[in-house]
Motif scaffolding. Structure first.
Motif, mmCIF file in Angstrom:
data_model
loop_
_atom_site.group_PDB
_atom_site.id
_atom_site.type_symbol
_atom_site.label_atom_id
_atom_site.label_comp_id
_atom_site.label_asym_id
_atom_site.label_seq_id
_atom_site.Cartn_x
_atom_site.Cartn_y
_atom_site.Cartn_z
ATOM 1 N N SER A 65 7.882 -20.549 21.779
ATOM 2 C CA SER A 65 7.738 -19.129 22.121
ATOM 3 C C SER A 65 9.004 -18.581 22.791
ATOM 4 O O SER A 65 9.350 -17.416 22.609
ATOM 5 C CB SER A 65 6.524 -18.909 23.011
ATOM 6 O OG SER A 65 6.642 -19.646 24.199
ATOM 7 N N LYS A 69 11.095 -15.317 21.402
ATOM 8 C CA LYS A 69 11.452 -14.213 22.290
ATOM 9 C C LYS A 69 12.957 -13.967 22.261
ATOM 10 O O LYS A 69 13.414 -12.821 22.257
ATOM 11 C CB LYS A 69 10.983 -14.503 23.706
ATOM 12 C CG LYS A 69 11.114 -13.352 24.635
ATOM 13 C CD LYS A 69 10.441 -13.651 25.967
ATOM 14 C CE LYS A 69 10.138 -12.330 26.622
ATOM 15 N NZ LYS A 69 8.872 -12.262 27.247
ATOM 16 N N ASN A 73 14.767 -10.534 21.153
ATOM 17 C CA ASN A 73 15.690 -9.834 22.055
ATOM 18 C C ASN A 73 17.043 -9.592 21.402
ATOM 19 O O ASN A 73 17.610 -8.502 21.523
ATOM 20 C CB ASN A 73 15.860 -10.621 23.356
ATOM 21 C CG ASN A 73 14.620 -10.606 24.212
ATOM 22 O OD1 ASN A 73 13.759 -9.756 24.068
ATOM 23 N ND2 ASN A 73 14.519 -11.575 25.106
#
Length: 85
Positions: A65, A69, A73
């Motif tokens: 995860s 992320k 981003n």
């Protein structure tokens, strides 16, 4: 991942978003935009594939995860920078 990029539809940068699992394809408004996004991603250390006006992100099978992320981003930052140009 898909929902994170709906925002960019409104600015005309992204024409379509397709995904299958964690594989993500962003169809950009032009091949020039796709090339700029590809180069910007590469400058941040993230490799993507370009096919004409589409960018394809295929993360490793062992991604966690935190990695997802990080990809989100980086792509968001690159697309925001492209929007400002």
């Amino acid at each position: 991942l898909y929902n994170n990029f709906i925002f960019f539809f409104f600015f005309g940068l992204v024409k379509d978003v397709r995904s299958f699992g964690l594989i993500l394809v962003l169809e950009m408004d032009s091949a020039i935009s796709a090339n700029i996004v590809k180069k910007s991603c590469k400058n941040t250390g993230m490799l993507v594939r370009q096919n004409s006006n589409s960018i394809m992100i295929t993360p490793p099978l062992s991604i966690n995860s935190k990695g997802v992320k990080q990809i989100t981003n980086i792509l968001t930052q690159v697309l925001e920078n492209e929007r400002m140009v």
